[in-house]
Design a protein around this motif. Structure first.
Motif, PDB file in Angstrom:
ATOM      1  N   LEU A 231       0.869  -1.173   0.000  1.00 27.21           N
ATOM      2  CA  LEU A 231       0.000   0.000   0.000  1.00 27.21           C
ATOM      3  C   LEU A 231       0.905   1.222   0.000  1.00 27.21           C
ATOM      4  N   VAL A 232       0.804   2.020  -1.045  1.00 30.31           N
ATOM      5  CA  VAL A 232       1.590   3.237  -1.163  1.00 30.31           C
ATOM      6  C   VAL A 232       0.651   4.419  -0.954  1.00 30.31           C
ATOM      7  N   TRP A 233       1.017   5.270   0.014  1.00 25.85           N
ATOM      8  CA  TRP A 233       0.223   6.472   0.269  1.00 25.85           C
ATOM      9  C   TRP A 233       1.022   7.688  -0.151  1.00 25.85           C
ATOM     10  N   THR A 234       0.396   8.595  -0.875  1.00 24.55           N
ATOM     11  CA  THR A 234       1.049   9.847  -1.236  1.00 24.55           C
ATOM     12  C   THR A 234       0.099  11.003  -0.985  1.00 24.55           C
ATOM     13  N   GLY A 235       0.631  12.077  -0.430  1.00 23.25           N
ATOM     14  CA  GLY A 235      -0.196  13.210  -0.038  1.00 23.25           C
ATOM     15  C   GLY A 235       0.228  14.492  -0.720  1.00 23.25           C
ATOM     16  N   GLY A 236      -0.717  15.370  -0.969  1.00 22.93           N
ATOM     17  CA  GLY A 236      -0.470  16.693  -1.518  1.00 22.93           C
ATOM     18  C   GLY A 236      -0.223  17.690  -0.408  1.00 22.93           C
ATOM     19  N   ASP A 237      -1.276  18.383   0.048  1.00 19.20           N
ATOM     20  CA  ASP A 237      -1.170  19.300   1.188  1.00 19.20           C
ATOM     21  C   ASP A 237      -1.305  18.453   2.454  1.00 19.20           C
ATOM     22  N   VAL A 238      -0.178  18.213   3.090  1.00 15.92           N
ATOM     23  CA  VAL A 238      -0.112  17.338   4.266  1.00 15.92           C
ATOM     24  C   VAL A 238       0.105  18.249   5.476  1.00 15.92           C
ATOM     25  N   HIS A 239      -0.844  18.247   6.408  1.00 14.73           N
ATOM     26  CA  HIS A 239      -0.831  19.305   7.420  1.00 14.73           C
ATOM     27  C   HIS A 239      -1.215  18.828   8.811  1.00 14.73           C
ATOM     28  N   ILE A 240      -0.777  19.616   9.767  1.00 13.60           N
ATOM     29  CA  ILE A 240      -1.179  19.462  11.170  1.00 13.60           C
ATOM     30  C   ILE A 240      -1.891  20.745  11.575  1.00 13.60           C
ATOM     31  N   TYR A 241      -3.105  20.615  12.068  1.00  9.11           N
ATOM     32  CA  TYR A 241      -3.825  21.792  12.548  1.00  9.11           C
ATOM     33  C   TYR A 241      -3.140  22.341  13.813  1.00  9.11           C
ATOM     34  N   ARG A 242      -3.209  23.646  13.966  1.00  8.61           N
ATOM     35  CA  ARG A 242      -2.510  24.283  15.077  1.00  8.61           C
ATOM     36  C   ARG A 242      -3.026  23.801  16.427  1.00  8.61           C
ATOM     37  N   ASN A 243      -4.310  23.407  16.475  1.00  6.42           N
ATOM     38  CA  ASN A 243      -4.846  22.915  17.750  1.00  6.42           C
ATOM     39  C   ASN A 243      -4.540  21.432  17.973  1.00  6.42           C
ATOM     40  N   HIS A 244      -3.680  20.846  17.115  1.00  3.69           N
ATOM     41  CA  HIS A 244      -3.234  19.459  17.298  1.00  3.69           C
ATOM     42  C   HIS A 244      -1.727  19.362  17.555  1.00  3.69           C
ATOM     43  N   ILE A 245      -1.037  20.496  17.625  1.00  2.00           N
ATOM     44  CA  ILE A 245       0.422  20.459  17.710  1.00  2.00           C
ATOM     45  C   ILE A 245       0.894  19.778  18.988  1.00  2.00           C
ATOM     46  N   GLU A 246       0.303  20.100  20.115  1.00  2.00           N
ATOM     47  CA  GLU A 246       0.745  19.487  21.380  1.00  2.00           C
ATOM     48  C   GLU A 246       0.434  17.993  21.394  1.00  2.00           C
ATOM     49  N   GLN A 247      -0.702  17.619  20.817  1.00  2.00           N
ATOM     50  CA  GLN A 247      -1.033  16.191  20.740  1.00  2.00           C
ATOM     51  C   GLN A 247      -0.017  15.431  19.886  1.00  2.00           C
ATOM     52  N   MET A 248       0.407  16.064  18.788  1.00  2.00           N
ATOM     53  CA  MET A 248       1.376  15.416  17.913  1.00  2.00           C
ATOM     54  C   MET A 248       2.731  15.267  18.613  1.00  2.00           C
ATOM     55  N   LYS A 249       3.110  16.259  19.390  1.00  2.00           N
ATOM     56  CA  LYS A 249       4.360  16.156  20.146  1.00  2.00           C
ATOM     57  C   LYS A 249       4.289  15.014  21.157  1.00  2.00           C
ATOM     58  N   GLU A 250       3.137  14.858  21.785  1.00  2.00           N
ATOM     59  CA  GLU A 250       2.965  13.737  22.716  1.00  2.00           C
ATOM     60  C   GLU A 250       3.087  12.408  21.982  1.00  2.00           C
ATOM     61  N   GLN A 251       2.483  12.319  20.807  1.00  2.00           N
ATOM     62  CA  GLN A 251       2.553  11.079  20.046  1.00  2.00           C
ATOM     63  C   GLN A 251       3.987  10.776  19.616  1.00  2.00           C
ATOM     64  N   LEU A 252       4.746  11.807  19.272  1.00  2.00           N
ATOM     65  CA  LEU A 252       6.143  11.611  18.877  1.00  2.00           C
ATOM     66  C   LEU A 252       6.998  11.062  20.017  1.00  2.00           C
ATOM     67  N   SER A 253       6.582  11.292  21.246  1.00  2.00           N
ATOM     68  CA  SER A 253       7.367  10.830  22.395  1.00  2.00           C
ATOM     69  C   SER A 253       7.216   9.332  22.640  1.00  2.00           C
ATOM     70  N   ARG A 254       6.320   8.697  21.919  1.00  2.00           N
ATOM     71  CA  ARG A 254       6.034   7.275  22.137  1.00  2.00           C
ATOM     72  C   ARG A 254       6.764   6.401  21.114  1.00  2.00           C
ATOM     73  N   THR A 255       7.250   5.275  21.573  1.00  2.00           N
ATOM     74  CA  THR A 255       7.973   4.339  20.700  1.00  2.00           C
ATOM     75  C   THR A 255       6.974   3.385  20.046  1.00  2.00           C
ATOM     76  N   PRO A 256       6.919   3.347  18.704  1.00  2.00           N
ATOM     77  CA  PRO A 256       5.907   2.507  18.053  1.00  2.00           C
ATOM     78  C   PRO A 256       6.121   1.017  18.304  1.00  2.00           C
ATOM     79  N   ARG A 257       5.035   0.296  18.294  1.00  2.00           N
ATOM     80  CA  ARG A 257       5.033  -1.163  18.423  1.00  2.00           C
ATOM     81  C   ARG A 257       4.658  -1.771  17.078  1.00  2.00           C
ATOM     82  N   GLY A 258       4.731  -3.064  16.977  1.00  2.00           N
ATOM     83  CA  GLY A 258       4.425  -3.723  15.714  1.00  2.00           C
ATOM     84  C   GLY A 258       2.962  -3.573  15.319  1.00  2.00           C
TER      85      GLY A 258
END
Length: 296
Positions: A231-258
């Motif tokens: 499955l190949v995904w490709t995006g045009g305008d790929v964005h993070i809403y300003r009211n999701h920035i802190e949530q995204m930072k929290e998600q980045l702090s987590r180590t992914p599992r399988g």
């Protein structure tokens, strides 16, 4: 871990994203052009583990698209509210009545006339996929044509469908974001897919879109007697809403599992024969959910 692709994309947007105003008024950090590739051949499905995802809602949504329906009532009946915000906003703007989301959905369920009037989204995904109205007066079922081509001419380079019907965009509650799906069959019988998404809400929308695309690919492979590939995904305008920035930072702090695995439990006669109970997902071990508001 294949989920690192998603987290790298998040990191890139936070570091390099262009600060933009947008239609919703919320504002975004945006990059233009991105790609991810997921190998589905071993049964894995890209359900993010760095936050708990209600993946069954994404699969229910895909089944709704494939049914050709454009009214939210069948979704609301299944407890799926991901499309309610748009007709609710339209209802509030037109009538001035400030119903809550729960009150609006209750009316959709209880009153068929109300549901027909206010629950319809216009000619969105299901209409374009299954009932595209041609200028020649004919109605075209893109999904049926795709499945037939997968079975009879799998080397074709024309195995695709899309939802960007220019003549009907003005009547849609939301023009299609995941708008073009193309398919490719390898010489050893593996089905690959490529999804082009013109606009991707990376925190809320994209995780659902990946699950839906993978579930669709599994159903198409099952219908055509093929194995799963990439499955190949490709995006045009790929964005993070300003009211999701802190949530995204929290998600980045987590180590992914399988990633978990997906198995289809039945083989119906047509692609509209699948139900949510046909999708068996095993081995899903996510972190807790992270909440964020939808920008309408």
């Amino acid at each position: 871990m294949p989920e690192h692709q998603y987290l790298r994309l998040v990191s890139d947007i936070l570091e390099k994203g262009d600060q933009r105003n947008d239609r919703t008024g919320v504002g975004t950090l945006s990059l233009f052009g991105a790609m991810m590739r997921f190998d589905l051949s071993n049964g894995q499905i890209p359900i993010l583990t760095t936050k708990k995802l209600s993946y069954r809602l994404a699969i229910r949504e895909m089944l709704w698209f494939l049914s050709g329906d454009t009214n939210i009532k069948p979704l609301v009946e299944q407890g799926v509210s991901i499309w309610t915000d748009w007709p609710l906003a339209h209802y509030q703007a037109e009538t001035g009545e400030k119903l809550t989301k729960k009150e609006f959905e209750a009316r959709i369920l209880d009153n068929d006339d109300f549901a027909r009037r206010w629950g319809d989204l216009g000619p969105v995904y299901g209409r374009q996929w299954r009932r595209w109205q041609g200028s020649d007066g004919q109605v075209y079922d893109q999904i049926a044509t795709l499945i037939e081509t997968l079975k009879t001419n799998p080397s074709s380079r024309r195995m695709l469908f899309h939802g960007w019907n220019v003549a009907e965009l003005k009547d849609m509650a939301l023009p299609p974001c995941h708008m073009v799906y193309q398919y490719h069959v390898t010489s050893d019988g593996r089905l690959n897919s490529l999804l082009y998404q013109r606009s991707a809400d990376v925190f809320l929308g994209l995780p659902f879109n990946l699950v839906g695309a993978a579930a669709l690919q599994a159903m198409l492979a099952d219908q055509a007697g093929l194995a799963l590939g990439d499955l190949v995904w490709t995006g045009g305008d790929v964005h993070i809403y300003r009211n999701h920035i802190e949530q995204m930072k929290e998600q980045l702090s987590r180590t992914p599992r399988g990633f978990p695995t997906l198995q289809l439990k039945s083989h119906p006669d047509s692609i509209t024969g699948y139900t949510i109970d046909d999708f068996a997902v095993t081995g899903y071990d996510p972190y807790p959910p992270i909440k964020g508001a939808v920008a309408v």
